[in-house]
Scaffold this active site. Structure first.
Site, PDB file in Angstrom:
ATOM      1  N   TYR A 143      -0.431 -16.306   3.421  1.00  0.00           N
ATOM      2  CA  TYR A 143      -1.112 -15.417   2.477  1.00  0.00           C
ATOM      3  C   TYR A 143      -1.526 -16.149   1.200  1.00  0.00           C
ATOM      4  O   TYR A 143      -2.519 -15.803   0.581  1.00  0.00           O
ATOM      5  CB  TYR A 143      -0.202 -14.250   2.085  1.00  0.00           C
ATOM      6  N   LYS A 193       8.658 -18.488  14.572  1.00  0.00           N
ATOM      7  CA  LYS A 193       7.958 -19.042  15.732  1.00  0.00           C
ATOM      8  C   LYS A 193       8.348 -20.517  15.809  1.00  0.00           C
ATOM      9  O   LYS A 193       7.503 -21.420  15.797  1.00  0.00           O
ATOM     10  CB  LYS A 193       6.440 -18.833  15.552  1.00  0.00           C
ATOM     11  N   ASP A 225       7.001 -13.182  18.964  1.00  0.00           N
ATOM     12  CA  ASP A 225       6.400 -12.480  20.107  1.00  0.00           C
ATOM     13  C   ASP A 225       7.466 -11.685  20.858  1.00  0.00           C
ATOM     14  O   ASP A 225       7.263 -10.535  21.248  1.00  0.00           O
ATOM     15  CB  ASP A 225       5.661 -13.456  21.039  1.00  0.00           C
ATOM     16  N   ASP A 249       4.185  -8.607   8.053  1.00  0.00           N
ATOM     17  CA  ASP A 249       3.063  -7.669   7.957  1.00  0.00           C
ATOM     18  C   ASP A 249       2.872  -6.975   9.307  1.00  0.00           C
ATOM     19  O   ASP A 249       2.752  -5.746   9.383  1.00  0.00           O
ATOM     20  CB  ASP A 249       1.796  -8.443   7.561  1.00  0.00           C
ATOM     21  N   ASP A 253       4.345  -2.940  10.674  1.00  0.00           N
ATOM     22  CA  ASP A 253       3.464  -1.870  11.173  1.00  0.00           C
ATOM     23  C   ASP A 253       3.977  -1.370  12.522  1.00  0.00           C
ATOM     24  O   ASP A 253       3.993  -0.169  12.796  1.00  0.00           O
ATOM     25  CB  ASP A 253       2.022  -2.369  11.359  1.00  0.00           C
TER      26      ASP A 253
HETATM   27  C1  IPM Z   1       0.551  -4.385   3.748  1.00  0.00           C
HETATM   28  C2  IPM Z   1      -0.952  -4.459   3.821  1.00  0.00           C
HETATM   29  C3  IPM Z   1      -1.410  -5.569   2.903  1.00  0.00           C
HETATM   30  C4  IPM Z   1      -0.857  -6.868   3.439  1.00  0.00           C
HETATM   31  C5  IPM Z   1      -2.929  -5.661   2.709  1.00  0.00           C
HETATM   32  C6  IPM Z   1      -3.511  -4.355   2.225  1.00  0.00           C
HETATM   33  C7  IPM Z   1      -3.317  -6.796   1.804  1.00  0.00           C
HETATM   34  O1  IPM Z   1      -1.363  -4.632   5.127  1.00  0.00           O
HETATM   35  O2  IPM Z   1       1.085  -4.176   2.644  1.00  0.00           O
HETATM   36  O3  IPM Z   1       1.191  -4.529   4.779  1.00  0.00           O
HETATM   37  O4  IPM Z   1      -1.443  -7.500   4.336  1.00  0.00           O
HETATM   38  O5  IPM Z   1       0.197  -7.281   2.962  1.00  0.00           O
HETATM   39 MG    MG Z   2       0.208  -4.507   6.557  1.00  0.00          MG
END
Ligand code: IPM
Ligand code: MG
Length: 357
Positions: A143, A193, A225, A249, A253
Site C-alpha cells: 500500500y 505467503k 490462499d 484487506d 472482507d
Molecule cells: C478497506 C478499504 C480501503 C483499503 C480502501 C477504501 C482504500 O478497502 O478499508 O478495507 O483498501 O484499505
Molecule cells: Mg477493503
C-alpha cells in the site's frame, strides 16, 4: 466530574453522513447514561472534500483529527470521482489519515449473530459460533511501499508496487496480536505467503521471535490462499488472524461476508497516539440518501471507541447487547431483511437500538 472526549467526525461520502448521524443519536444516549460528554468537530474527507477544496484530506481536517481523542469515520468514494488518478481519489484521503496518524493496527472483528444466521451464505452449522478478529497491519506493505508507479519502458506500459515490511512494523503488530489473543481464546494465526515471498519469510521469522514472550498463546502460520479456504470450511477455528496490509484487506472482507452482511462489521484503527473508528463497508453510492443503509457497523464501531478510547467497556458491551436485542426483536434494515422480520430504515434502526440501551 464529567469526562469529556473530543471526537473528530468525518462523515465522508455516500451513506457516510446518514450512518454517522444515526450513530451520534446512540452516542447521545450513552453520554446521558454514563456521564460522559462528547465534543464533536466535523471535518471534510473524501469526495466531499475534493468537491469543496480539491483535496481528499484538507489540512483543516487533519488538524481536527490531530486534536481529537478519537475519530469517527463514515465512508469515502463514489462513481463521481472514479476516474481521478489514484493520488487524487477519495480513498487517498483515508490512506493518508492512516499514514499521517500512524494507525498501524486495524482491528476487524467478525462475529456470527444468532438471529442473522440465515443471512450467511454458509450453512448454519458452519457459521454458528464464529467469533474471530482480523488484525490487519495498516501502514506498511504494498500500500505504501516505494518505488511505485506507472510508466512506459521500451514502448510498453508497466505498473509496479513494492511489497516491503520493516522489522519494527512486524514486531509491533505481532505483539498486539498476542496481547489481544490473551483477552480472547488465546490463539493467533499469522497469515503470509512465505512459500513465495521474501517479505513473508521475514514476517514469519519475526512473529516466531515475538512469540517467545507469549508462549502461553497458541501460534500457527498459514499461507494466505489456504487461509481464504479454511475461513469458509472451518471459520470457528480462528481466533485472532494477524496479517499484512494487502492480505488483511482481502481476508477481512471474506471474514465479514461469512457472517451475512458487511453492514454489521465495525473496525478500529489504532496507533500510539490516535484512534480511528470506521465501519468496514464502503460508501454504497447506490443507496445513498435513501435512509435505508444499515447503521449497525458504525454503531458497533462507536462501541469499539467507547471500549478502547473512552475506557468504558461496560458502555461498549451495552451497545452490543442492545444491537443483539434489536435483532432478536426482529428489526432489520434492507440488507439483512428476511420474510417475517420488520423492515426499518437507518434512523429507526438507530432509534430501536438507543431505546434498548
Ligand atoms: C478497506 C478499504 C480501503 C483499503 C480502501 C477504501 C482504500 O478497502 O478499508 O478495507 O483498501 O484499505
Ligand atoms: Mg477493503
Amino acid at each position: 466530574m464529567k469526562k469529556v472526549f473530543k471526537i473528530a467526525v468525518l462523515p465522508g461520502d455516500g451513506i457516510g453522513p446518514e450512518i454517522v448521524d444515526a450513530t451520534i443519536r446512540v452516542l447521545d444516549i450513552v453520554s446521558k447514561k454514563y456521564n460522559v460528554h462528547f465534543e464533536y468537530k466535523y471535518g471534510l474527507v473524501g469526495g466531499a472534500a475534493i468537491d469543496e477544496t480539491g483535496d481528499p484530506l484538507p489540512e483543516e481536517t487533519l488538524r481536527i483529527c490531530k486534536e481529537s481523542d478519537a475519530i469517527l469515520f463514515g465512508a469515502v468514494g463514489g462513481e463521481k470521482w472514479d476516474n481521478l488518478p489514484t493520488d487524487k481519489r477519495p480513498e487517498k484521503g483515508l490512506l493518508r489519515i492512516r499514514k499521517e496518524l500512524q494507525l498501524f493496527a486495524n482491528l476487524r472483528p467478525a462475529k456470527a449473530y444468532e438471529p442473522l444466521l440465515d443471512a450467511s451464505p454458509l450453512k448454519e452449522s458452519v457459521i454458528k459460533g464464529v467469533d474471530l478478529l482480523v488484525l490487519r497491519e495498516l501502514t506498511g506493505d504494498v500500500y505504501f511501499g516505494e518505488p511505485r508507479g506507472r510508466e512506459v519502458r521500451n514502448g510498453e506500459r508497466v505498473g509496479y508496487n513494492t511489497m516491503i515490511y520493516y522489522e519494527h512494523e512486524v514486531r509491533r503488530i505481532a505483539k498486539l496480536a498476542f496481547e489481544l489473543a490473551r483477552k480472547r481464546r488465546n490463539k493467533v494465526t499469522s497469515v503470509d505467503k512465505a512459500n513465495v515471498l521474501e517479505v513473508s519469510g521475514m514476517w514469519r521469522d519475526i512473529v516466531n521471535e515475538v512469540h517467545a514472550d507469549y508462549s502461553d498463546v497458541e501460534l500457527e502460520h498459514m499461507y494466505v490462499d489456504n487461509c481464504a479456504m479454511q475461513l469458509i470450511r472451518r471459520p470457528k477455528d480462528f481466533d485472532v488472524i494477524v496479517t499484512g496490509n494487502i492480505f488483511g484487506d482481502i481476508i477481512s472482507d471474506e471474514a465479514g461476508a461469512l457472517t451475512g452482511s458487511l453492514g454489521m462489521l465495525p473496525s478500529a484503527s489504532i496507533g500510539e497516539r490516535y484512534a480511528f473508528y470506521e465501519p468496514i463497508h464502503g460508501s454504497a453510492p447506490d443507496i445513498a440518501g435513501k435512509g435505508i443503509a444499515n447503521p449497525i457497523a458504525t454503531i458497533l464501531s462507536a462501541a469499539m471507541m467507547l471500549d478502547i478510547t473512552c475506557k468504558l467497556p461496560k458502555a461498549a458491551r451495552d451497545i452490543e447487547i442492545a444491537v443483539e436485542k434489536t435483532l432478536d426483536d426482529g428489526f432489520r434494515t434492507v440488507d439483512i431483511w428476511s420474510v417475517g422480520t420488520t423492515k426499518v430504515g437507518t434512523f429507526d434502526m438507530a432509534e430501536e437500538i438507543a431505546r434498548r440501551l
